[in-house]
Design a protein around this motif. Structure first.
Motif, mmCIF file in Angstrom:
data_model
loop_
_atom_site.group_PDB
_atom_site.id
_atom_site.type_symbol
_atom_site.label_atom_id
_atom_site.label_comp_id
_atom_site.label_asym_id
_atom_site.label_seq_id
_atom_site.Cartn_x
_atom_site.Cartn_y
_atom_site.Cartn_z
ATOM 1 N N UNK A 101 0.826 -1.213 0.000
ATOM 2 C CA UNK A 101 0.000 0.000 0.000
ATOM 3 C C UNK A 101 0.862 1.264 0.000
ATOM 4 N N UNK A 102 1.961 1.224 0.707
ATOM 5 C CA UNK A 102 2.878 2.369 0.714
ATOM 6 C C UNK A 102 3.554 2.512 -0.647
ATOM 7 N N UNK A 103 4.007 1.403 -1.204
ATOM 8 C CA UNK A 103 4.737 1.435 -2.477
ATOM 9 C C UNK A 103 3.891 2.007 -3.611
ATOM 10 N N UNK A 104 2.613 1.646 -3.665
ATOM 11 C CA UNK A 104 1.785 2.112 -4.785
ATOM 12 C C UNK A 104 1.469 3.603 -4.675
ATOM 13 N N UNK A 105 1.759 4.208 -3.536
ATOM 14 C CA UNK A 105 1.592 5.653 -3.385
ATOM 15 C C UNK A 105 2.843 6.429 -3.813
#
Length: 134
Positions: free
Chosen positions: A27-31
Motif C-alpha cells: 500500500x505504501x509502495x503504490x503511493x
C-alpha cells in the motif's frame, strides 16, 4: 518492477503479522510515483536457520530487499527507500518495542538488459477478480 522481498526470522511468526506487513508495504509502495502499480510485488520468506548477535534465539530480524529497474535518480531512490523503511518501521514498532528485532532494508538496481520480463497483469488491472479453476 519493483520487487520487495522480505526475509524474516521464523521466531517472528507469533509476534508479527507478516501478511499484514506485506500489505502495508504494498500500500505504501503504490503511493510512490516511481513505483508503477502493475510492477509492485511484495513477498515474504520465513527463514528457519539463522544465528544473530550472541546466538540467543530471542533475537529476530526483518530484512527488506527492493529490486527495481535502473534509471531512477539517486534522489528518487533515496526518497523511495526512506518512505518504505519508515512504513516498515512504523508497522513493526510495537513488536520492536517489546522484542529484540533488527530491521534492515536495501534497494538495488536491476540491469534491464539482463532481466527480461513478460506478463499480463497490466491487461487485468481494474477488472473484477475472476476465480481460477483447475
Amino acid at each position: 518492477m519493483p520487487h520487495f522481498q522480505i526475509e524474516y526470522s521464523g521466531n517472528l511468526d507469533q509476534i508479527v503479522d507478516i501478511t499484514a506487513l506485506c500489505e502495508h508495504i504494498r500500500a505504501t509502495a503504490v503511493e510512490i510515483d516511481t513505483f508503477p502499480l502493475a510492477g509492485v510485488r511484495v513477498r515474504a520468506t520465513r527463514v528457519d536457520h539463522y544465528a544473530i548477535a550472541d546466538g540467543d534465539p530471542k533475537h529476530g530480524f526483518v530484512d527488506i530487499s527492493i529490486r527495481l529497474r535502473a534509471g531512477r535518480t539517486p534522489e528518487v531512490k533515496q526518497e523511495a527507500t526512506q518512505r518504505i523503511f519508515d512504513a516498515a518501521q512504523s508497522f513493526l514498532s510495537p513488536a520492536i518495542a517489546k522484542h529484540s528485532i533488527a530491521l534492515s532494508l536495501e534497494m538495488r538496481d536491476i540491469d534491464p538488459d539482463l532481466s527480461p520480463k513478460t506478463g499480463s497483469i497490466r491487461d487485468h488491472l481494474g477488472r473484477p477478480s475472476q476465480e481460477v479453476s483447475s
